[in-house]
Design a protein around this motif. Sequence first.
Motif, mmCIF file in Angstrom:
data_model
loop_
_atom_site.group_PDB
_atom_site.id
_atom_site.type_symbol
_atom_site.label_atom_id
_atom_site.label_comp_id
_atom_site.label_asym_id
_atom_site.label_seq_id
_atom_site.Cartn_x
_atom_site.Cartn_y
_atom_site.Cartn_z
ATOM 1 N N LEU A 259 -3.250 0.327 -3.388
ATOM 2 C CA LEU A 259 -3.547 -0.726 -2.912
ATOM 3 C C LEU A 259 -3.268 -1.229 -4.304
ATOM 4 C CD1 LEU A 259 -3.120 -3.202 -0.223
ATOM 5 C CD2 LEU A 259 -6.283 -3.564 -1.497
ATOM 6 N N VAL B 285 1.543 -5.517 2.905
ATOM 7 C CA VAL B 285 -0.153 -6.317 2.818
ATOM 8 C C VAL B 285 0.028 -7.741 2.743
ATOM 9 C CG1 VAL B 285 -1.025 -3.338 2.785
ATOM 10 C CG2 VAL B 285 -0.732 -5.231 0.844
ATOM 11 N N LEU C 247 -1.566 -5.368 -5.429
ATOM 12 C CA LEU C 247 -1.436 -6.719 -5.018
ATOM 13 C C LEU C 247 -0.457 -7.136 -6.595
ATOM 14 C CD1 LEU C 247 -4.962 -8.218 -3.808
ATOM 15 C CD2 LEU C 247 -3.038 -7.325 -2.611
ATOM 16 N N PHE D 204 1.058 -0.950 0.247
ATOM 17 C CA PHE D 204 0.352 0.055 0.087
ATOM 18 C C PHE D 204 0.714 0.743 0.055
ATOM 19 C CE2 PHE D 204 -2.347 3.203 2.440
ATOM 20 C CZ PHE D 204 -3.017 3.752 1.263
ATOM 21 N N VAL E 119 -4.047 -9.618 1.758
ATOM 22 C CA VAL E 119 -5.377 -9.436 1.917
ATOM 23 C C VAL E 119 -5.914 -10.173 1.528
ATOM 24 C CG1 VAL E 119 -7.181 -8.458 -0.328
ATOM 25 C CG2 VAL E 119 -4.991 -7.396 0.343
ATOM 26 N N TYR F 76 -7.338 -12.247 10.632
ATOM 27 C CA TYR F 76 -7.486 -11.429 10.948
ATOM 28 C C TYR F 76 -8.747 -11.227 11.970
ATOM 29 C CZ TYR F 76 -5.726 -10.606 6.007
ATOM 30 O OH TYR F 76 -4.970 -11.022 4.859
ATOM 31 N N ASP G 146 -5.466 -4.657 11.130
ATOM 32 C CA ASP G 146 -6.165 -4.752 10.363
ATOM 33 C C ASP G 146 -7.460 -3.984 10.192
ATOM 34 O OD1 ASP G 146 -4.558 -7.341 10.294
ATOM 35 O OD2 ASP G 146 -5.870 -8.676 11.976
ATOM 36 N N SER H 106 -10.442 -8.016 3.797
ATOM 37 C CA SER H 106 -9.785 -8.441 4.392
ATOM 38 C C SER H 106 -8.238 -8.061 4.377
ATOM 39 C CB SER H 106 -9.327 -9.189 5.486
ATOM 40 O OG SER H 106 -11.110 -9.095 5.849
ATOM 41 N N ILE H 107 -7.670 -6.777 4.452
ATOM 42 C CA ILE H 107 -6.390 -6.445 4.505
ATOM 43 C C ILE H 107 -5.858 -6.503 5.825
ATOM 44 C CG2 ILE H 107 -4.713 -4.655 3.578
ATOM 45 C CD1 ILE H 107 -7.427 -3.669 2.037
#
Length: 621
Positions: free
Chosen positions: A427, A217, A429, A194, A219, A445, A252, A241-242
């Motif tokens: 963000l 991060v 990935l 992020f 995810v 999380y 979280d 959820s991150i």
Amino acid sequence: MYFIRFLSKGINTFKKGRVFAATVLALAEEKKRLEPVTEECSLSPTMMALKTAKTNKPYEAKEPKAAGPDTKPVKKSSGPGKPCSSPGVYKPCERECVKKEVEQEVKCVDDLKDKASEQLNEFRKAHTTPVGNVTTGSGAPLGVNAKTTSLSTGTTGYILLQDSVLLEELAHFNRERIPERVVSAKGAGAFGQFEVTEDFSKYCKTTIFNKGKKTQVAVRFSSFGSENGTADTERDIRGFSIKFYSEDGVWDLVGANTPVFFIQDPMNLPSLVHAMRRNPVTHLKDADMFWDYITLRPETVHQILFLFSDRGLPDGYRHMNGYGIHAYKLTNKNGECFFCKFHLKTNQGIRNLTPDQALFLASMESDYCTRDLFNAIGEKRYPSWTLCAQIIPECEALELAKTANNLFDATKVWSQKTYPLINIGKLTLNRNPKSYFSEVEQLAYSPANLVQGIDVSPDKLLQGRIFAYSDSQRYRLGPNYQQLCANSNPCLKTKTYQRDGDNFVDLTEGGPNFFPNSYNGPVEKPGIQESCNVIPETTTSRHVLKEEDHFSQAKVFYKEVLKDEEQKNLAKNIACHLQRAHSCLQDKVLALFQQVDEQLHKDIATYLAEYQAAIYETEGQ
């Protein structure tokens, strides 16, 4: 026929994995077709549809070579690709033509494999020789046949108890599975970073939001009501959820792909999940259970509209937004406080599946969303989202709290006209898991994982989730779940006075296990203060939320957010599910949605009548 129609409409719009699966089926069909002698060289409708899908051009069968003088006479065919009515009377050249077409398709199958299907081949390419000798869990190398044959008294003799290799294999196998998550069991994960692109420091003091800061991060996407093994394309709320690994600690953000939730009070969470799951007697999904609960808890209506709209079937995890759902309290370096709601806007664009597409994919590729995410990252088409926030100063929030407006109700949204979105960062990935179990299944999380500058609000549901999520992880993974690699923070070394328990790793280097102490154990850090909350004079009781208007925002969503076609789809989707419920519950549901909009009520009733008429007609036949 449905399969062929779907392919002919353009299966090429789906990922390579879809085409690969369909090709395998088509090849199997074609090989069967070659068993009886055929008299036409054209391919089957399925093969023609596949060729059309891959080339975007109508497939034209090749003309066979002219038959020679020795060719046997042929009866006229009733249609292309159909078996001859008199086996043994055929054109050999035409049979060879079909065989060559099939062989060519077989050679192309490997080219259609996606990144997920090629994972093991990629490993073999990276390791041109075996990576070493297989060993026991304690590291002792195993000899020839030790991994495939048990130690016994003879070829047909008894197994020996001293075969520690066999005992270790079976004992470990019996313990490979851990309890699945009580909600959001089916999911996929990925990793990335992020990056803060806008200055957000005036609202929050955490270093995560320093402009230019990059934070690693993890995810996890999931389906809220799912069980392990269910199809990715079932209609459901998607978890989003991150986990941020920062110098301030792990934060979280546990959210979903909708900005609201079903309930306001955590006391109702177990009953909600029970109503959405299986009947405890029949062990089947029960429409009566679901709709009975919904009609008795009208605060669920807003979320139900999201669930049964087109958003309930996102086309993979990359094409949906994410929301923190709850309000959080932010504090800046000057001690000023704000309330905030987080949003994640997909940069790939919103894209949803139709019910027919979702049903097809559920039968052809139940892990569609997982495969799509893995392939996109594997092919370096990295998905990304823009993190945004809505901000309300604490003083303004306290004034609004005196009115009927409840800013901390998880079933409601904040108006973006009044509180517009503020961009924070991006963000992205860019890495797939190397081991799903250790990196995704063991990811834990919890909204309780907070950092300096981010705190909880008076949201009742959030308050309950703080305990429920952490306790669920302790049940699944043990009391030391935060020491697992997926959950430990690589940016700093944790120093606690917690000791022992399952999977405990002692990181204290012999330090004391009590506080305070005189032996130079970890000490408290000066200057760290938790935010103060103003609590007006009140009484302890089981208070019901003042906000009892459960339909105003649902009306806005239906009339102002959804387009005409989406409104029709919403009514059709509700009716399709509702047809399985008892007639008395159907009347209650219709009355419930009548409070949202009269047209919605009429459309649901119309579609429901059509579905029921179709059922009666089928039963009559």
